[in-house]
Design an enzyme around this catalytic site. Structure first.
Site, PDB file in Angstrom:
ATOM      1  N   LYS A 188     -55.475   8.867 -87.017  1.00  0.00           N
ATOM      2  CA  LYS A 188     -56.222   7.970 -86.134  1.00  0.00           C
ATOM      3  C   LYS A 188     -57.555   8.595 -85.724  1.00  0.00           C
ATOM      4  O   LYS A 188     -58.352   7.960 -85.044  1.00  0.00           O
ATOM      5  CB  LYS A 188     -55.408   7.647 -84.873  1.00  0.00           C
ATOM      6  CG  LYS A 188     -54.142   6.830 -85.142  1.00  0.00           C
ATOM      7  CD  LYS A 188     -53.499   6.416 -83.837  1.00  0.00           C
ATOM      8  CE  LYS A 188     -52.022   6.093 -83.962  1.00  0.00           C
ATOM      9  NZ  LYS A 188     -51.751   4.802 -84.591  1.00  0.00           N
ATOM     10  N   HIS A 193     -45.776   3.458 -76.596  1.00  0.00           N
ATOM     11  CA  HIS A 193     -45.491   3.207 -78.003  1.00  0.00           C
ATOM     12  C   HIS A 193     -44.031   3.599 -78.249  1.00  0.00           C
ATOM     13  O   HIS A 193     -43.519   4.515 -77.599  1.00  0.00           O
ATOM     14  CB  HIS A 193     -46.433   4.088 -78.829  1.00  0.00           C
ATOM     15  CG  HIS A 193     -46.410   3.832 -80.300  1.00  0.00           C
ATOM     16  ND1 HIS A 193     -45.423   4.321 -81.119  1.00  0.00           N
ATOM     17  CD2 HIS A 193     -47.270   3.168 -81.110  1.00  0.00           C
ATOM     18  CE1 HIS A 193     -45.676   3.961 -82.371  1.00  0.00           C
ATOM     19  NE2 HIS A 193     -46.792   3.262 -82.390  1.00  0.00           N
ATOM     20  N   ASP A 210     -48.983  11.518 -74.399  1.00  0.00           N
ATOM     21  CA  ASP A 210     -49.186  10.963 -75.735  1.00  0.00           C
ATOM     22  C   ASP A 210     -50.669  10.626 -75.847  1.00  0.00           C
ATOM     23  O   ASP A 210     -51.141   9.626 -75.309  1.00  0.00           O
ATOM     24  CB  ASP A 210     -48.316   9.713 -75.917  1.00  0.00           C
ATOM     25  CG  ASP A 210     -48.560   9.046 -77.274  1.00  0.00           C
ATOM     26  OD1 ASP A 210     -49.423   9.520 -78.028  1.00  0.00           O
ATOM     27  OD2 ASP A 210     -47.879   8.039 -77.565  1.00  0.00           O
ATOM     28  N   GLN A 212     -54.057   7.742 -78.893  1.00  0.00           N
ATOM     29  CA  GLN A 212     -55.182   6.808 -78.857  1.00  0.00           C
ATOM     30  C   GLN A 212     -56.349   7.352 -78.038  1.00  0.00           C
ATOM     31  O   GLN A 212     -57.390   6.711 -77.966  1.00  0.00           O
ATOM     32  CB  GLN A 212     -54.738   5.456 -78.253  1.00  0.00           C
ATOM     33  CG  GLN A 212     -53.690   4.718 -79.066  1.00  0.00           C
ATOM     34  CD  GLN A 212     -54.238   4.128 -80.362  1.00  0.00           C
ATOM     35  OE1 GLN A 212     -55.450   4.075 -80.583  1.00  0.00           O
ATOM     36  NE2 GLN A 212     -53.348   3.700 -81.228  1.00  0.00           N
ATOM     37  N   CYS A 264     -45.637  -1.791 -82.149  1.00  0.00           N
ATOM     38  CA  CYS A 264     -44.633  -0.770 -81.806  1.00  0.00           C
ATOM     39  C   CYS A 264     -44.492  -0.616 -80.297  1.00  0.00           C
ATOM     40  O   CYS A 264     -44.405   0.496 -79.775  1.00  0.00           O
ATOM     41  CB  CYS A 264     -44.964   0.577 -82.436  1.00  0.00           C
ATOM     42  SG  CYS A 264     -44.924   0.546 -84.214  1.00  0.00           S
TER      43      CYS A 264
HETATM   44  C1  LIG Z   1     -50.004   5.461 -78.366  1.00  0.00           C
HETATM   45  C2  LIG Z   1     -49.396   5.834 -79.689  1.00  0.00           C
HETATM   46  N1  LIG Z   1     -48.447   6.762 -79.724  1.00  0.00           N
HETATM   47  C3  LIG Z   1     -47.879   7.146 -80.888  1.00  0.00           C
HETATM   48  C4  LIG Z   1     -48.244   6.585 -82.088  1.00  0.00           C
HETATM   49  C5  LIG Z   1     -47.543   7.020 -83.331  1.00  0.00           C
HETATM   50  O1  LIG Z   1     -48.401   7.623 -84.244  1.00  0.00           O
HETATM   51  P1  LIG Z   1     -47.823   8.026 -85.664  1.00  0.00           P
HETATM   52  O2  LIG Z   1     -47.348   6.758 -86.298  1.00  0.00           O
HETATM   53  O3  LIG Z   1     -48.954   8.643 -86.383  1.00  0.00           O
HETATM   54  O4  LIG Z   1     -46.697   8.968 -85.433  1.00  0.00           O
HETATM   55  C6  LIG Z   1     -49.228   5.595 -82.091  1.00  0.00           C
HETATM   56  C7  LIG Z   1     -49.622   4.963 -83.364  1.00  0.00           C
HETATM   57  O5  LIG Z   1     -49.549   3.783 -83.575  1.00  0.00           O
HETATM   58  C8  LIG Z   1     -49.810   5.208 -80.865  1.00  0.00           C
HETATM   59  O6  LIG Z   1     -50.743   4.258 -80.821  1.00  0.00           O
END
Ligand SMILES: Cc1ncc(COP(=O)(O)O)c(C=O)c1O
Lengths: 155, 421
Positions: free
Chosen positions: B237, B135, B211, B214, B379
């Site tokens: 999430k 992401h 990270d 998910q 993203c």
């Molecule tokens: C794999 C992953 N990392 C990071 C994020 C970022 O999360 P946030 O927008 O809550 O910071 C997301 C959210 O879309 C994600 O799916």
């Protein structure tokens, strides 16, 4: 399906499936500008051959949804052969159609006649009811508008 | 990382998504059509208990934390710190009172990590290894470091099914100072072999960052077994509120890292031209934290624990299996599904595209059926570019989704396909 016909008029589907003026122009001499919709990743590149008085040729390339592709296709048709002044007028009309023009720039579109004068462009009016899609419809136009600014700066 | 059954069946689950839906007020609002919410990968819905916890806190207990000596402030602090312990225990943190840092979201947690490691630990020429499916939140902060610090980025590649290729792992990780990767891809659904990579990365002395944005919402996570030094995830999430994210780190790593943001709460002492950072975890929590949101996230963790993360993982698998089967059966070669073909290798989401229908148009037509899916680049623009598409449509699931939701998706997709054929 209720609502869908407003957005996806036949003209739009036709221009999506068979986009007009799709392709590229050799640049230079053609002016070229790229536009991105950071929300969805849609991309458009507009090419313009400016012969000193008018838009001698225009092409569009890129990836996008039915609204963004058909809007780009319709745009190329409506500005090809136009002078700078005329092309700006078309943009104003288009923005008025989507209720996006600033007050002092709004072109009145009231009667059916006004709409008819717009030709196929009028098919994009349904997008107004789908606010998230307005960015799709305007992408090519904003990208093109920047080319006009560039032309303006040279004359 | 827990073991999961081979062939889960939605009918044999320990909870019924239809009953679960009743805990989530968004599903009982008046609408023309029932809400088929398939965008939990972007942000899940939240149960009443989470809303109540936040509401009750604001109504009965609000005061700033860690400051006042009066009883109300103390009670607010107690609730805030109790949530920290709960969230720490939820992921098996050995020292939850020190190792759990609250941020705004995963993005801020990951920026904290990159920034902090960029001040002292990383130097020009150092190697940081990512994957090509991160992401932007776990990619752009490292690109930013590369541009002002001169670190080098390298990437673990994946195959055409979105599975990481581990053949050259030693070569890629040799000399790496940081290895940062997702536990589960938000586009491809891939569950990565995180622990295996972490082990190799550690053998080369790297700091390993996970990270888990998910992963945590869908599967049991135990940081003692994971092999990461630092882990980021996000409240919204996992049935919690927006505005709160988590950074977990082992004590050694967190202690070695300088603060990220400066201000109140993160200091032990300040003189005119110097400061002493506060102890963990406060040294990373500058300013008034998202108190109500942290308490709400604590309630979300209670809700998840009550169902049991293993049961939630079983549901995730079962719905993934059914959705893949039904979509494949109905659309065959006319649909392209990204990511691993085997449902056991994936979690949470299915990204797909039709040849002649753009994802925006898919999601528009689905919306008219009350079906919410995400259309866009998720993203992950480098990954999109590699897949050769500007956008995909993505259906993502959580505990309130059932087979009816999958059927509604399939029917609406068929309508979209008809419309544009
Ligand atoms: C794999 C992953 N990392 C990071 C994020 C970022 O999360 P946030 O927008 O809550 O910071 C997301 C959210 O879309 C994600 O799916």
């Amino acid at each position: 399906m209720q609502g869908l016909e407003d957005l996806y008029r036949e003209i739009i589907l036709d221009h999506y499936k068979n986009p007009r003026n799709s392709g590229t122009l050799e640049s230079p001499p053609a002016l070229k500008n790229e536009g991105y919709n950071p929300l969805c990743g849609d991309e458009v590149t507009i090419y313009v051959n400016w012969d000193g008085d008018k838009i001698a040729d225009i092409k569009m390339a890129g990836q996008g949804c039915s609204i963004s592709r058909s809007s780009a296709s319709l745009m190329t048709i409506s500005v090809k052969g136009k002078s700078l002044e005329e092309a700006r007028g078309v943009i104003k009309t288009f923005k008025s159609l989507l209720s996006l023009a600033d007050d002092h720039e709004t072109v009145e579109i009231q009667t059916n006649e006004d709409l008819r004068a717009l030709g196929e462009l009028a098919a994009l009016q349904g997008v107004v009811k789908f606010p998230v899609r307005i960015k799709c419809a305007t992408l090519a136009w904003n990208t093109f508008s920047q080319i006009l600014d560039e032309i303006d700066a040279t004359i | 990382m827990g073991t999961l059954p081979e062939m889960p069946n939605l009918n044999e689950l320990s909870f019924d998504p239809k009953v679960i839906k009743k805990d989530f007020p968004i599903f009982s609002q008046n609408r023309d059509k029932p809400l088929v919410f398939l965008d939990s990968g972007a942000s899940s819905q939240r149960p009443t208990s989470v809303l109540d916890a936040m509401d009750d806190y604001y109504r009965t207990t609000h005061a700033n934390v860690h400051r006042g000596v009066y009883a109300l402030a103390e009670e607010a602090t107690n609730r805030y710190e109790a949530a920290r312990l709960k969230i720490g225990n939820f992921i098996g943190a050995p020292n939850p009172s020190k190792e759990i840092v609250f941020s705004k979201n995963s993005t801020e947690s990951l920026n904290l990590i990159a920034n902090s490691l960029g001040h002292g630990y990383l130097h020009a020429g150092d190697k940081v290894v990512l994957t090509k499916m991160e992401h932007h939140a776990n990619h752009v902060p490292w690109i930013m470091l590369a541009s002002y610090l001169g670190i080098k980025l390298e990437f673990i590649d994946h195959d055409e099914q979105g599975r990481l290729i581990l053949d050259n792992l030693d070569q890629t990780l040799d000399g790496a100072k940081v290895v940062s990767l997702t536990l589960a891809s938000n586009v491809l659904g891939t569950i990565t072999p995180f622990s295996q990579i972490a082990q190799v990365a550690h053998s080369y002395g790297a700091i390993v960052v996970g990270d888990a944005s998910q992963y945590v919402p869908h599967m049991p996570l135990n940081v003692k077994e994971l092999g990461a030094d630092l882990v980021a995830f996000t409240g919204h999430k996992m049935l919690g509120p927006t505005g709160v994210g988590v950074l977990w780190g082992n004590l050694k790593t967190l202690e070695s890292m300088p603060p990220f943001l400066g201000g109140g709460d993160m200091i032990a002492d300040v003189r005119l031209e110097s400061y002493t950072p506060n102890e963990l975890p406060y040294k990373f929590e500058a300013g008034t934290p998202p108190i109500a949101e942290v308490i709400g996230l604590g309630a979300a963790v209670d809700y998840l624990n009550n169902l049991g993360m293993q049961n939630i993982a079983n549901h995730d698998r079962a719905i993934m299996k059914i959705a893949l089967e039904k979509i494949n059966d109905r659309f065959g070669d006319t649909i392209k599904i990204y990511g691993p073909k085997d449902y056991k290798e994936r979690s949470g989401c299915i990204s797909f595209s039709f040849e002649n229908v753009h994802p925006h148009d898919i999601s528009q037509i689905l919306d008219l059926h009350g079906v919410c899916v995400r259309a866009g680049h998720h993203c992950a623009k480098p990954l999109m570019r590699e897949l050769g598409v500007a956008a995909t449509a993505r259906a993502s699931f959580h505990i309130y989704n059932d087979e009816d939701d999958v059927d509604a998706l399939v029917e609406a997709l068929a309508e979209a396909q008809r419309y544009f054929s």
